[in-house]
Design a protein around this motif. Structure first.
Motif, PDB file in Angstrom:
ATOM      1  N   ARG A 832       0.818  -1.210   0.000  1.00 36.52           N
ATOM      2  CA  ARG A 832       0.000   0.000   0.000  1.00 36.52           C
ATOM      3  C   ARG A 832       0.851   1.259   0.000  1.00 36.52           C
ATOM      4  NH1 ARG A 832      -3.350  -0.220   4.613  1.00 36.52           N
ATOM      5  NH2 ARG A 832      -4.890  -1.838   4.388  1.00 36.52           N
ATOM      6  N   ARG A 833       2.092   1.135   0.466  1.00 37.98           N
ATOM      7  CA  ARG A 833       2.926   2.330   0.621  1.00 37.98           C
ATOM      8  C   ARG A 833       4.089   2.330  -0.359  1.00 37.98           C
ATOM      9  NH1 ARG A 833       2.533   4.836   5.747  1.00 37.98           N
ATOM     10  NH2 ARG A 833       0.760   4.086   6.917  1.00 37.98           N
ATOM     11  N   ARG A 834       3.907   1.743  -1.527  1.00 34.49           N
ATOM     12  CA  ARG A 834       4.950   1.691  -2.565  1.00 34.49           C
ATOM     13  C   ARG A 834       6.205   0.957  -2.087  1.00 34.49           C
ATOM     14  NH1 ARG A 834       7.196   6.503  -4.905  1.00 34.49           N
ATOM     15  NH2 ARG A 834       6.775   7.690  -3.025  1.00 34.49           N
ATOM     16  N   GLY A 835       6.071   0.113  -1.057  1.00 35.84           N
ATOM     17  CA  GLY A 835       7.245  -0.609  -0.558  1.00 35.84           C
ATOM     18  C   GLY A 835       7.396  -1.921  -1.297  1.00 35.84           C
ATOM     19  N   HIS A 836       8.577  -2.534  -1.242  1.00 39.15           N
ATOM     20  CA  HIS A 836       8.710  -3.876  -1.814  1.00 39.15           C
ATOM     21  C   HIS A 836       9.666  -4.713  -0.957  1.00 39.15           C
ATOM     22  CE1 HIS A 836      11.920  -1.495  -3.683  1.00 39.15           C
ATOM     23  NE2 HIS A 836      12.626  -2.601  -3.626  1.00 39.15           N
ATOM     24  N   VAL A 837       9.300  -5.963  -0.789  1.00 39.54           N
ATOM     25  CA  VAL A 837      10.076  -6.869   0.062  1.00 39.54           C
ATOM     26  C   VAL A 837      11.277  -7.383  -0.706  1.00 39.54           C
ATOM     27  CG1 VAL A 837       9.991  -9.044   1.319  1.00 39.54           C
ATOM     28  CG2 VAL A 837       8.029  -7.519   1.349  1.00 39.54           C
ATOM     29  N   THR A 838      12.443  -7.420  -0.050  1.00 40.27           N
ATOM     30  CA  THR A 838      13.626  -7.965  -0.721  1.00 40.27           C
ATOM     31  C   THR A 838      13.939  -9.368  -0.225  1.00 40.27           C
ATOM     32  OG1 THR A 838      15.013  -6.951   0.954  1.00 40.27           O
ATOM     33  CG2 THR A 838      14.689  -5.710  -1.071  1.00 40.27           C
ATOM     34  N   GLN A 839      13.469  -9.683   1.000  1.00 34.11           N
ATOM     35  CA  GLN A 839      13.829 -10.999   1.539  1.00 34.11           C
ATOM     36  C   GLN A 839      12.915 -11.305   2.720  1.00 34.11           C
ATOM     37  OE1 GLN A 839      17.671 -10.872   3.351  1.00 34.11           O
ATOM     38  NE2 GLN A 839      17.549 -12.918   4.170  1.00 34.11           N
ATOM     39  N   ASP A 840      12.404 -12.531   2.787  1.00 27.79           N
ATOM     40  CA  ASP A 840      11.819 -12.957   4.069  1.00 27.79           C
ATOM     41  C   ASP A 840      12.315 -14.355   4.378  1.00 27.79           C
ATOM     42  OD1 ASP A 840      10.312 -14.362   2.264  1.00 27.79           O
ATOM     43  OD2 ASP A 840       8.444 -14.202   3.381  1.00 27.79           O
ATOM     44  N   ALA A 841      12.751 -14.519   5.629  1.00 28.95           N
ATOM     45  CA  ALA A 841      13.358 -15.797   6.002  1.00 28.95           C
ATOM     46  C   ALA A 841      13.092 -16.052   7.471  1.00 28.95           C
ATOM     47  CB  ALA A 841      14.866 -15.737   5.759  1.00 28.95           C
ATOM     48  N   PRO A 842      12.957 -17.319   7.861  1.00 26.79           N
ATOM     49  CA  PRO A 842      12.757 -17.621   9.275  1.00 26.79           C
ATOM     50  C   PRO A 842      14.047 -17.348  10.061  1.00 26.79           C
ATOM     51  CG  PRO A 842      12.929 -19.640   8.003  1.00 26.79           C
ATOM     52  CD  PRO A 842      12.941 -18.520   7.019  1.00 26.79           C
ATOM     53  N   ILE A 843      13.894 -16.898  11.316  1.00 30.21           N
ATOM     54  CA  ILE A 843      15.065 -16.719  12.172  1.00 30.21           C
ATOM     55  C   ILE A 843      15.402 -18.095  12.731  1.00 30.21           C
ATOM     56  CG2 ILE A 843      15.952 -15.573  14.239  1.00 30.21           C
ATOM     57  CD1 ILE A 843      13.878 -13.403  13.796  1.00 30.21           C
ATOM     58  N   PRO A 844      16.644 -18.557  12.525  1.00 32.02           N
ATOM     59  CA  PRO A 844      16.965 -19.922  12.962  1.00 32.02           C
ATOM     60  C   PRO A 844      16.745 -20.089  14.461  1.00 32.02           C
ATOM     61  CG  PRO A 844      18.948 -18.712  12.283  1.00 32.02           C
ATOM     62  CD  PRO A 844      17.783 -17.886  11.900  1.00 32.02           C
ATOM     63  N   GLY A 845      16.113 -21.228  14.826  1.00 32.64           N
ATOM     64  CA  GLY A 845      15.932 -21.540  16.243  1.00 32.64           C
ATOM     65  C   GLY A 845      14.851 -20.739  16.925  1.00 32.64           C
ATOM     66  N   SER A 846      13.963 -20.076  16.137  1.00 35.91           N
ATOM     67  CA  SER A 846      12.874 -19.355  16.800  1.00 35.91           C
ATOM     68  C   SER A 846      11.659 -19.361  15.893  1.00 35.91           C
ATOM     69  CB  SER A 846      13.297 -17.918  17.108  1.00 35.91           C
ATOM     70  OG  SER A 846      13.037 -17.106  15.993  1.00 35.91           O
ATOM     71  N   PRO A 847      10.468 -19.093  16.434  1.00 35.44           N
ATOM     72  CA  PRO A 847       9.248 -19.184  15.612  1.00 35.44           C
ATOM     73  C   PRO A 847       9.000 -17.941  14.747  1.00 35.44           C
ATOM     74  CG  PRO A 847       8.673 -18.614  17.862  1.00 35.44           C
ATOM     75  CD  PRO A 847      10.153 -18.802  17.849  1.00 35.44           C
ATOM     76  N   LEU A 848       9.932 -17.007  14.735  1.00 34.76           N
ATOM     77  CA  LEU A 848       9.687 -15.735  14.037  1.00 34.76           C
ATOM     78  C   LEU A 848      10.292 -15.700  12.639  1.00 34.76           C
ATOM     79  CD1 LEU A 848      10.435 -13.256  16.947  1.00 34.76           C
ATOM     80  CD2 LEU A 848       8.215 -14.001  16.140  1.00 34.76           C
ATOM     81  N   TYR A 849       9.775 -14.778  11.845  1.00 37.99           N
ATOM     82  CA  TYR A 849      10.309 -14.507  10.510  1.00 37.99           C
ATOM     83  C   TYR A 849      10.931 -13.116  10.501  1.00 37.99           C
ATOM     84  CZ  TYR A 849       8.671 -18.331   7.540  1.00 37.99           C
ATOM     85  OH  TYR A 849       8.513 -19.541   6.916  1.00 37.99           O
ATOM     86  N   THR A 850      11.970 -12.928   9.679  1.00 41.28           N
ATOM     87  CA  THR A 850      12.480 -11.580   9.427  1.00 41.28           C
ATOM     88  C   THR A 850      12.122 -11.205   8.006  1.00 41.28           C
ATOM     89  OG1 THR A 850      14.354 -11.898  10.868  1.00 41.28           O
ATOM     90  CG2 THR A 850      14.550 -10.157   9.293  1.00 41.28           C
ATOM     91  N   ILE A 851      11.498 -10.038   7.846  1.00 47.43           N
ATOM     92  CA  ILE A 851      11.161  -9.564   6.503  1.00 47.43           C
ATOM     93  C   ILE A 851      11.958  -8.292   6.260  1.00 47.43           C
ATOM     94  CG2 ILE A 851       9.302  -8.698   5.026  1.00 47.43           C
ATOM     95  CD1 ILE A 851       7.777 -10.439   7.605  1.00 47.43           C
ATOM     96  N   LYS A 852      12.735  -8.271   5.170  1.00 40.05           N
ATOM     97  CA  LYS A 852      13.518  -7.078   4.842  1.00 40.05           C
ATOM     98  C   LYS A 852      12.900  -6.422   3.625  1.00 40.05           C
ATOM     99  CE  LYS A 852      17.681  -8.852   6.934  1.00 40.05           C
ATOM    100  NZ  LYS A 852      19.038  -9.366   6.805  1.00 40.05           N
ATOM    101  N   ALA A 853      12.777  -5.103   3.668  1.00 37.98           N
ATOM    102  CA  ALA A 853      12.059  -4.424   2.577  1.00 37.98           C
ATOM    103  C   ALA A 853      12.575  -3.005   2.412  1.00 37.98           C
ATOM    104  CB  ALA A 853      10.567  -4.400   2.888  1.00 37.98           C
ATOM    105  N   PHE A 854      12.185  -2.388   1.295  1.00 38.27           N
ATOM    106  CA  PHE A 854      12.461  -0.967   1.077  1.00 38.27           C
ATOM    107  C   PHE A 854      11.138  -0.223   1.000  1.00 38.27           C
ATOM    108  CE2 PHE A 854      16.451  -2.640  -0.922  1.00 38.27           C
ATOM    109  CZ  PHE A 854      17.295  -2.086   0.025  1.00 38.27           C
TER     110      PHE A 854
END
Length: 952
Positions: A832-854
């Motif tokens: 919605r804000r003209r952003g775009h994701v460059t990478q999403d990957a699970p954080i090793p050893g935890s239930p979370l994801y990291t999403i990197k974007a511009f």
């Protein structure tokens, strides 16, 4: 008859009677005449004010003297009939003590004497200057007290805003005392300027990394920054308890997780640094493990020492070398091997470090009534009955504290791997001093000589607890600063040629700063940090303090170079216009208080504040309103700074003549090579290099031809601006001697032009300007700066406008942490804000994801709130300025109509941004061409039939 004269209400209605007033008047006249005669007869000296027996009416009685009689005729007096002051306000207001920081009034009791601390300041080899830094909430503030969060706003928000210095004496594992100057810095990426100001005064950093979260956005930036500042790097992997209690990882998995963090850090070090020896490893001793919540802190060495203290005959230094990596203990041969003796053998770190840690935690948490006392006896930990009845967390903290003892491992790590002020002085001076090391002054600083000439570098201003004045905080690099001595303060614009930015002040008191209290001292020798009273007035950001006389060759220390840019701006004005001076004073003060904040006045007269992000500006506005000016301030909607650039080469050669028609300059503009602008800004290449070195750099890295590389005239705006001016003229066509005589004027015109471009007065970026031809007058009179500078600027503008100009906007790099089921919501909000994701990957050893974007900075306002709304508060994001990118669309396309209050489609954005920025700055609605092109140039354009969509 009588009754006819009156009506039924008793009012007289009969014929008019003769008035009594006439008789009265006649009588009055007679009396007056007589009185005049009497006055003439009376002797002059008779007392006139003799109170007679005359009747004084009630309303003519005078009870009180008039104001004029009381105060005299020359005092202006006002009489108010009603009380203008409301009853809620007291007539005499009580004195209000303003306090914004939590300070202790008395010196607290410490295990060492303050005199001992002051004596240690004289031995620089026993001092360590360290910055504690890390990502947000990775546990830098070492205990539940949050002792270094001294601002009330920091405590309310639970986030560090200012860097806080703490000085204390700490013992190492052999019981030797060291003086630690520690700078506790904020972890939020918006406040990375505070880290920069702390890093400049330190010789090394301790980087805190959360064991569960691993290397995050700010961790990476801090590693890069520390490498650029040439500091020693040590690491503390904190919150180890989260692996056990929260993530519930088995010991072997916990080891992999810890090793993964160390490997990631080393990968970054090798990316950013050319030094092969720069590695971190628990085996080298520059990695320690900690859990600040449970008072755990150990290195391999300090853990091995616990074994040697318990079992006696163990050489703990050798044992420590075998506690990391793929090394296994064979219980049969009692030897360490590289190969696992059995299939289920565990690595030595798991067996000797993690398992005991797990067992202690599980004993305390699990069966604390029956088996815990027995285990504690075995470990030699004695608790009384009251202590055993404590809740789980305090009990766990107490047991760990008794088991691990003091944090001597941490001290050992800093002492061994961070140089003392004496050892790190040469490196520090080379990096931060603008003068050379080969003078007497340079040598005195490189040796950290307390008897040399005084040189002190201040990087931070701390306001007093009531916010009235500032104290400068800095590091003494040579000499000794005394309370009450006169000093010369050199500002950031001081040079040996232009000494305007310097002032002689008298030092007031001196303190050693320990977060919530200050220890007053008489003198501070080289190698130490000091808080100085009395010389804050001339300092804006950083300063150099030196002797007032005799040290004339002293130059300044470089201003701070931040690893982020202030791209968000807000315009402020007071609600009550008469309070403008108060607001300006407040702006001056916040400017001192925040290292990377900039304030400026636009052409339209609005006051603009530039900061790194929303939280940053929120804190600035809080300080401005509450702390420094105490007035109501209106804030405009936040906007961002833009840049202007070109995407093609100028379509024809642009020339301009000076007003006297004696000189003519021709130029074209073209885009710079990719990456070159960033190299100039990061000072990978400097204009001050000699011709040969500069030429080689451009030839080898950017494939420039030798002639062009050798004839670079300037970078602009300023010396590190991302534009280049090249002299592309040939000696056969142009008189180089004459051109050389106006070089300075042309460069000044270029600098002026690139500082504020033609589209909307924003800086130009990424453009190379080539001088193709120049006709210069022979007589010096006809080629003065007044003729050449404005002409050079005009030709820069016309060449720029002929090369397809575009706007550039700042982009943020965003890192979002979210559970797996929220990832799609994050994508939606970004899209919605003209952003775009460059990478999403699970954080090793935890239930979370990291999403990197511009995401474009102008669309990032309210992004965090939006994200939390869409993910029920489960996603957490941080954003930081990353790069400039071209705004879609042509800003000069006249066919686009901007309709108010309607969102524009993407191709119209550039036009919209340009027009709205011009309106805001009070410029004309559109770029008018006649302003930048001469008449002969316009004729030339008409001849070549160039169709321009600019208004004439």
């Amino acid at each position: 008859m009588e009754t006819d004269l009156y009506d039924e209400f008793g009012n007289y209605i009969g014929p008019e009677l003769d008035s009594d007033e006439d008789d009265d008047l006649e009588a009055d006249d007679r009396d007056a005449d007589e009185a005049d005669e009497d006055e003439d007869d009376e002797p002059a000296d008779a007392d006139e004010d003799v109170p007679g027996m005359e009747v004084v009416l009630h309303e003519d009685k005078k009870y009180y003297p008039t104001a004029e009689e009381v105060y005299g005729p020359e005092v202006e007096t006002l009489v108010q009939e009603e009380d203008a002051q409301p009853l809620t306000e007291p007539i005499i207001k009580p004195v209000r003590n303003k306090q914004f920081t939590l300070m202790e009034q008395e010196l607290p009791s410490t295990v060492y004497d303050m005199e001992f601390l002051a004596d240690l300041m004289d031995s620089p080899e026993l001092i360590r200057n360290v910055t504690l830094c890390g990502h947000l909430h990775h546990g830098k503030v070492k205990n539940s007290l949050r002792y270094t969060d001294i601002l009330f706003t920091e405590q309310e928000r639970g986030v560090g805003i200012k860097s806080t210095p703490v000085t204390m004496v700490l013992p190492d594992s052999r019981g030797k005392s060291f003086l630690f100057n520690i700078m506790d810095t904020p972890g939020h990426v918006n406040f990375s300027d505070e880290v920069t100001s702390g890093i400049r005064l330190s010789d090394g950093i301790v980087l805190f990394i959360d064991a569960a979260e691993g290397v995050m956005l700010n961790t990476e930036r801090l590693i890069k920054h520390a490498v650029q500042e040439r500091l020693a790097i040590t690491i503390c992997i904190n919150k180890v308890d989260r692996l056990i209690v929260e993530l519930k990882l088995p010991p072997t998995d916990a080891y992999y997780k810890l090793r993964h963090i160390v490997d990631e850090v080393n990968a970054m070090l090798s990316t950013y640094s050319t030094d092969e020896n720069l590695v971190v490893s628990p085996l080298l001793g520059n990695v320690c493990f900690a859990s600040s919540q449970y008072c755990v802190c150990f290195t391999l060495g300090s853990f091995a020492k616990i074994y040697s203290d318990t079992y006696g005959d163990i050489n703990y230094t050798e044992f420590a070398k075998r506690l990391w990596g793929d090394i296994y203990f064979n219980p049969k041969t009692r030897k360490f091997t590289k190969k696992a003796p059995t299939s289920n053998s565990q690595r030595s770190f798991v067996e000797f470090v993690l398992e005991p840690l797990y067992k202690i935690l599980s004993q305390v948490v699990g069966d604390c009534d029956t088996s815990l006392p027995r285990v504690l006896d075995e470990l030699g930990i004695h608790l009384v009955k009251e202590e055993l009845k404590l809740n789980i967390r305090p009990l766990l903290r107490l047991v760990c504290k008794r088991f691990f003892g003091e944090f001597t491992g941490f001290v050992d790590m800093c002492v061994q791997h961070i140089p003392s002020p004496q050892g790190g002085a040469k490196n520090k001076i080379e990096h931060s001093y603008t003068g050379g090391l080969d003078s007497d002054l340079g040598e005195a600083m490189a040796e950290c000589d307390p008897d040399g000439p005084l040189m002190c570098h201040t990087t931070k201003m701390y306001s007093t607890e009531d916010g009235v004045q500032f104290h400068a905080f800095g590091r003494v690099l040579s000499g000794t600063i005394q309370a009450g001595q006169p000093v010369k303060v050199l500002g950031e614009n001081y040079t040996l040629e232009d000494e305007e930015d310097s002032q002689v002040c008298t030092v007031g008191r001196l303190w050693i700063n320990v977060a919530r209290y200050q220890i007053e001292v008489n003198r501070v020798p080289a190698g130490n940090w000091v808080l100085i009273e009395g010389c804050d007035q001339p300092i804006v950001k950083t300063a150099t303090i030196t002797e007032p006389r005799g040290n004339e060759e002293a130059q300044i220390f470089r201003p701070l170079k931040f690893n982020t840019a202030s791209v968000i701006k807000i315009a402020v004005e007071p609600v009550n216009p008469s309070e403008l001076p108060k607001m300006l004073d407040g702006l001056r003060k916040v400017n001192k208080s925040y290292p990377s904040l900039t304030t400026k006045v636009e052409e339209s007269g609005e006051h603009v504040i530039l900061g790194t992000g929303e939280l940053y500006l929120d804190c600035v506005m809080h300080d401005l309103r509450k702390m420094y000016s105490e007035i109501d301030i209106k804030v405009a909607d936040p906007v961002v700074t833009f840049c202007e650039t070109v995407v093609e080469t100028s379509s024809l050669k642009c020339f301009a003549e000076t007003p006297n028609k004696k000189n003519k300059i021709t130029m074209i503009a073209e885009p710079l090579e990719k990456g070159l602008a960033e190299d100039i800004e990061n000072e990978v290449v400097q204009i001050t290099w000699n011709r040969k070195k500069l030429g080689e750099f451009f030839q080898t890295k950017y494939d420039w031809d030798l002639l062009a590389a050798r004839s670079i005239w300037a970078f602009g705006p300023d010396t590190t601006g991302p534009n280049i001016l090249v002299d592309d003229t040939l000696p056969s066509e142009v008189d180089k001697a004459l051109l050389g005589s106006v070089k300075d004027s042309i460069v000044q015109g270029f600098q002026w032009g690139t500082r504020e471009g033609p589209l909307c007065d924003e800086p130009i970026r990424n453009v190379k300007f080539k001088i193709l031809d120049a006709v210069i007058a022979q007589e010096p009179l006809h080629r003065g700066g007044g003729q050449v500078i404005p002409t050079a600027r005009r030709v820069v503008y016309s060449a720029f406008l002929m090369a397809t100009p575009r706007l550039m906007e700042p982009y943020y790099f965003v890192e979002v942490q979210a559970p797996a089921d929220c990832v799609s919501a994050v994508y939606t909000v970004l899209a919605r804000r003209r952003g775009h994701v460059t990478q999403d990957a699970p954080i090793p050893g935890s239930p979370l994801y990291t999403i990197k974007a511009f995401i474009p900075a102008i669309d990032s306002f309210g992004f965090e709130t939006d994200l939390r709304t869409h993910t029920q508060g489960q996603a957490f994001s941080l954003s930081v300025f990353h790069h400039w990118q071209i705004v879609p669309g042509d800003p000069l396309d006249k066919s686009i109509v901007i309709r108010p209050l309607e969102p524009q489609p993407a191709p119209h954005l550039a036009r919209e941004f340009m027009i709205k920025t011009r309106r805001r700055k009070g410029l004309s609605e559109d770029v008018s061409i006649s302003k930048f092109f001469d008449d002969p140039m316009l004729l030339e354009l008409a001849k070549q039939d160039v169709v321009l969509n600019y208004p004439m």
